[in-house]
Scaffold this motif. Structure first.
Motif, PDB file in Angstrom:
ATOM      1  N   GLY A 184       8.215  12.611  -1.540  1.00 56.08           N
ATOM      2  CA  GLY A 184       8.476  11.459  -2.391  1.00 56.08           C
ATOM      3  C   GLY A 184       7.235  10.625  -2.625  1.00 56.08           C
ATOM      4  N   LEU A 185       7.254   9.883  -3.738  1.00 55.99           N
ATOM      5  CA  LEU A 185       6.146   9.008  -4.102  1.00 55.99           C
ATOM      6  C   LEU A 185       6.712   7.633  -4.428  1.00 55.99           C
ATOM      7  CD1 LEU A 185       3.115   8.617  -4.823  1.00 55.99           C
ATOM      8  CD2 LEU A 185       3.707   9.287  -7.159  1.00 55.99           C
ATOM      9  N   LEU A 186       6.119   6.605  -3.832  1.00 53.52           N
ATOM     10  CA  LEU A 186       6.541   5.229  -4.042  1.00 53.52           C
ATOM     11  C   LEU A 186       5.320   4.401  -4.403  1.00 53.52           C
ATOM     12  CD1 LEU A 186       8.677   2.908  -3.757  1.00 53.52           C
ATOM     13  CD2 LEU A 186       8.079   2.814  -1.341  1.00 53.52           C
ATOM     14  N   GLN A 187       5.418   3.678  -5.528  1.00 54.02           N
ATOM     15  CA  GLN A 187       4.313   2.811  -5.933  1.00 54.02           C
ATOM     16  C   GLN A 187       4.866   1.432  -6.289  1.00 54.02           C
ATOM     17  OE1 GLN A 187       1.910   3.660  -9.560  1.00 54.02           O
ATOM     18  NE2 GLN A 187       0.145   3.433  -8.189  1.00 54.02           N
ATOM     19  N   VAL A 188       4.238   0.411  -5.742  1.00 51.14           N
ATOM     20  CA  VAL A 188       4.679  -0.967  -5.935  1.00 51.14           C
ATOM     21  C   VAL A 188       3.510  -1.786  -6.471  1.00 51.14           C
ATOM     22  CG1 VAL A 188       5.723  -2.988  -4.848  1.00 51.14           C
ATOM     23  CG2 VAL A 188       6.202  -0.699  -3.941  1.00 51.14           C
ATOM     24  N   LEU A 189       3.777  -2.587  -7.506  1.00 52.62           N
ATOM     25  CA  LEU A 189       2.776  -3.491  -8.058  1.00 52.62           C
ATOM     26  C   LEU A 189       3.347  -4.904  -8.077  1.00 52.62           C
ATOM     27  CD1 LEU A 189       1.425  -1.508 -11.163  1.00 52.62           C
ATOM     28  CD2 LEU A 189       0.277  -1.854  -8.972  1.00 52.62           C
ATOM     29  N   ALA A 190       2.642  -5.839  -7.458  1.00 54.52           N
ATOM     30  CA  ALA A 190       2.968  -7.258  -7.540  1.00 54.52           C
ATOM     31  C   ALA A 190       1.836  -7.911  -8.321  1.00 54.52           C
ATOM     32  CB  ALA A 190       3.101  -7.871  -6.149  1.00 54.52           C
ATOM     33  N   LEU A 191       2.150  -8.380  -9.527  1.00 59.36           N
ATOM     34  CA  LEU A 191       1.126  -8.859 -10.445  1.00 59.36           C
ATOM     35  C   LEU A 191       1.154 -10.374 -10.553  1.00 59.36           C
ATOM     36  CD1 LEU A 191       1.678  -6.203 -13.260  1.00 59.36           C
ATOM     37  CD2 LEU A 191       0.066  -6.124 -11.353  1.00 59.36           C
ATOM     38  N   GLY A 192      -0.023 -10.952 -10.774  1.00 55.45           N
ATOM     39  CA  GLY A 192      -0.186 -12.396 -10.912  1.00 55.45           C
ATOM     40  C   GLY A 192      -1.657 -12.727 -10.782  1.00 55.45           C
ATOM     41  N   GLU A 193      -1.957 -13.920 -10.286  1.00 58.91           N
ATOM     42  CA  GLU A 193      -3.361 -14.257 -10.033  1.00 58.91           C
ATOM     43  C   GLU A 193      -3.977 -13.299  -9.022  1.00 58.91           C
ATOM     44  OE1 GLU A 193      -0.876 -16.288 -10.047  1.00 58.91           O
ATOM     45  OE2 GLU A 193      -1.295 -17.835 -11.562  1.00 58.91           O
ATOM     46  N   VAL A 194      -3.134 -12.785  -8.124  1.00 57.45           N
ATOM     47  CA  VAL A 194      -3.533 -11.749  -7.170  1.00 57.45           C
ATOM     48  C   VAL A 194      -2.700 -10.500  -7.446  1.00 57.45           C
ATOM     49  CG1 VAL A 194      -3.559 -11.093  -4.726  1.00 57.45           C
ATOM     50  CG2 VAL A 194      -4.223 -13.408  -5.402  1.00 57.45           C
ATOM     51  N   ARG A 195      -3.343  -9.349  -7.409  1.00 54.43           N
ATOM     52  CA  ARG A 195      -2.660  -8.074  -7.655  1.00 54.43           C
ATOM     53  C   ARG A 195      -2.551  -7.316  -6.341  1.00 54.43           C
ATOM     54  NH1 ARG A 195      -2.741  -3.790 -11.925  1.00 54.43           N
ATOM     55  NH2 ARG A 195      -2.712  -1.770 -10.868  1.00 54.43           N
ATOM     56  N   THR A 196      -1.317  -6.916  -5.999  1.00 57.34           N
ATOM     57  CA  THR A 196      -1.081  -6.085  -4.826  1.00 57.34           C
ATOM     58  C   THR A 196      -0.584  -4.725  -5.294  1.00 57.34           C
ATOM     59  OG1 THR A 196      -0.498  -7.989  -3.450  1.00 57.34           O
ATOM     60  CG2 THR A 196       0.199  -5.825  -2.674  1.00 57.34           C
ATOM     61  N   GLU A 197      -1.221  -3.674  -4.818  1.00 58.27           N
ATOM     62  CA  GLU A 197      -0.814  -2.315  -5.159  1.00 58.27           C
ATOM     63  C   GLU A 197      -0.518  -1.549  -3.865  1.00 58.27           C
ATOM     64  OE1 GLU A 197      -2.430   1.722  -7.428  1.00 58.27           O
ATOM     65  OE2 GLU A 197      -3.389  -0.226  -7.794  1.00 58.27           O
ATOM     66  N   VAL A 198       0.696  -1.026  -3.767  1.00 63.07           N
ATOM     67  CA  VAL A 198       1.129  -0.248  -2.608  1.00 63.07           C
ATOM     68  C   VAL A 198       1.443   1.165  -3.079  1.00 63.07           C
ATOM     69  CG1 VAL A 198       2.808  -0.027  -0.760  1.00 63.07           C
ATOM     70  CG2 VAL A 198       2.133  -2.308  -1.558  1.00 63.07           C
ATOM     71  N   THR A 199       0.862   2.146  -2.404  1.00 53.13           N
ATOM     72  CA  THR A 199       1.124   3.548  -2.724  1.00 53.13           C
ATOM     73  C   THR A 199       1.525   4.280  -1.458  1.00 53.13           C
ATOM     74  OG1 THR A 199      -0.532   3.523  -4.487  1.00 53.13           O
ATOM     75  CG2 THR A 199       0.185   5.676  -3.695  1.00 53.13           C
ATOM     76  N   VAL A 200       2.706   4.903  -1.490  1.00 51.84           N
ATOM     77  CA  VAL A 200       3.172   5.735  -0.382  1.00 51.84           C
ATOM     78  C   VAL A 200       3.414   7.125  -0.940  1.00 51.84           C
ATOM     79  CG1 VAL A 200       4.908   6.072   1.404  1.00 51.84           C
ATOM     80  CG2 VAL A 200       4.250   3.751   0.731  1.00 51.84           C
ATOM     81  N   ASP A 201       2.558   8.063  -0.553  1.00 53.73           N
ATOM     82  CA  ASP A 201       2.633   9.445  -1.015  1.00 53.73           C
ATOM     83  C   ASP A 201       2.999  10.311   0.182  1.00 53.73           C
ATOM     84  OD1 ASP A 201       2.246  12.021  -1.942  1.00 53.73           O
ATOM     85  OD2 ASP A 201       0.425  11.540  -3.052  1.00 53.73           O
ATOM     86  N   GLN A 202       4.282  10.665   0.312  1.00 60.99           N
ATOM     87  CA  GLN A 202       4.743  11.417   1.479  1.00 60.99           C
ATOM     88  C   GLN A 202       4.111  12.802   1.592  1.00 60.99           C
ATOM     89  OE1 GLN A 202       9.080  10.460   0.705  1.00 60.99           O
ATOM     90  NE2 GLN A 202       9.048  10.321   2.927  1.00 60.99           N
ATOM     91  N   PRO A 203       4.022  13.605   0.501  1.00 61.54           N
ATOM     92  CA  PRO A 203       3.401  14.926   0.652  1.00 61.54           C
ATOM     93  C   PRO A 203       1.962  14.863   1.148  1.00 61.54           C
ATOM     94  CG  PRO A 203       4.630  14.801  -1.405  1.00 61.54           C
ATOM     95  CD  PRO A 203       4.578  13.412  -0.850  1.00 61.54           C
TER      96      PRO A 203
END
Length: 264
Positions: A184-203
Motif C-alpha cells: 500500500g501507498l499513503l501520501q498526506v499533504l497539509a498545506l498552508g504557510e507551512v507544508r507537511t508531506e507524509v509518504t508511507v510506501d509499504q512495498p
C-alpha cells in the motif's frame, strides 16, 4: 509482571517476540496473559481477542495493526477503562506524528489532502490510517461531509476541527490497485504557510515526513526502532500512567469514518 523485570509480555507474534528480546532489562516473555502486557493480533475479529486477553487478567493490551471491523462488532461497554490499550498502527507511528506536528511550530493547516492506494483487501486499514494522519495534523476531530464512489475508488469530502474550534477542509481519496500482495501507498499533504508531506510506501519499507517552510526543507530523522518495540514501550508507560491511553478512542473514530466511506 515478572520478578526482577519490569513487565512480562504474552505474545505469539514473531515481531513482538523479537521486540521483547531487544528489551532484556524491561521485558520478558510470559506463558499466559495474567498480569502481562498481552499482544492481540489485528487480523480477524481482534475485539474478541482483546476481550479474551482481559478475561485472562491482562494488565494491558497491545493491538497489533488492526483491520477495520464491521459496524456493530464493538461494544465499548464491555471494555473497562482500567485496562489500557495501545494500538500499533505501523503507518501512523506516534513518533513520526509527533515529529510532523512539532515541525509545524503551531502553524495551522489550511487544507489537508490524503491519497491511499492498496489492494482491495487492505484498503480499509490504509484509509483508517489516512484519517488518523488527517486528524493529527488538523489537531482535532474529523467530520464526514459527502463522498463519491466508483467501482475501484472512493473520494471523501470532510472538515477537521482544530483545538481552538476552527475547521480545515480536507479530502481523502482511496483506490484499489494490484493483487493481494501489492502493498500500500499513503501520501498526506497539509498545506498552508507551512507544508507537511507524509509518504508511507509499504512495498519499499519507506516512511518519510518532510516539512517545508520559508526557511527551507526539514526531513524527520529515519526511525530504526521497530513499530512493535515502540508499541511495547508505550504499553509499559501506559501501565504506569495515571490517565487513560487515547489510542483505542482514536482508532474507533478513524474506523467510523472509514466505514462511512466504504459503505457509501
Amino acid at each position: 509482571m515478572s520478578e526482577g523485570l519490569a513487565f512480562s509480555v504474552f505474545t505469539e507474534l514473531p515481531a513482538y517476540t523479537a521486540a521483547v528480546a531487544e528489551l532484556p532489562v524491561s521485558a520478558a516473555l510470559a506463558e499466559n496473559a495474567h498480569g502481562a502486557v498481552a499482544v492481540v493480533p489485528g487480523a480477524g475479529d481482534w475485539w474478541q481477542g482483546m476481550l479474551a486477553a482481559r478475561a485472562g487478567g491482562a494488565a494491558a493490551v497491545v493491538l497489533a495493526d488492526p483491520a477495520v471491523l464491521p459496524l456493530g462488532a464493538i461494544d465499548l461497554k464491555q471494555w473497562p477503562g482500567d485496562v489500557p490499550v495501545i494500538v500499533e498502527r505501523p503507518r501512523i507511528r506516534p513518533d513520526l506524528v509527533a515529529a510532523a506536528v512539532a515541525a509545524r511550530r503551531g502553524t495551522p493547516a489550511r487544507i489537508i489532502t490524503v491519497e491511499c492506494a492498496a489492494p482491495a483487501a487492505g484498503l480499509g486499514a490504509l484509509i483508517c490510517d489516512g484519517f488518523g494522519w488527517m486528524r493529527s495534523l488538523a489537531g482535532g476531530a474529523v467530520a464526514f461531509q459527502s463522498s463519491i464512489a466508483t467501482v475501484h475508488s472512493r473520494i471523501a469530502l470532510l472538515h477537521a476541527g482544530d483545538s481552538q474550534g476552527g475547521t480545515v477542509p480536507a479530502t481523502l481519496s482511496a483506490t484499489a490497485i494490484g493483487g493481494p500482495h501489492a502493498g500500500g501507498l499513503l501520501q498526506v499533504l497539509a498545506l498552508g504557510e507551512v507544508r507537511t508531506e507524509v509518504t508511507v510506501d509499504q512495498p519499499a519499507g519507506l516512511a518519510r515526513v518532510e516539512t517545508v517552510t520559508e526557511e527551507g526543507s526539514l526531513r524527520a530523522p529515519e526511525r530504526y526502532e521497530s513499530s512493535a518495540r515502540l508499541a511495547l514501550r508505550r504499553a509499559f508507560d501506559a501501565c504506569l500512567a495515571d490517565g487513560p491511553a487515547t489510542d483505542l478512542a482514536e482508532l474507533l473514530h478513524d474506523m467510523e469514518l472509514t466505514r462511512a466511506l466504504l459503505d457509501a
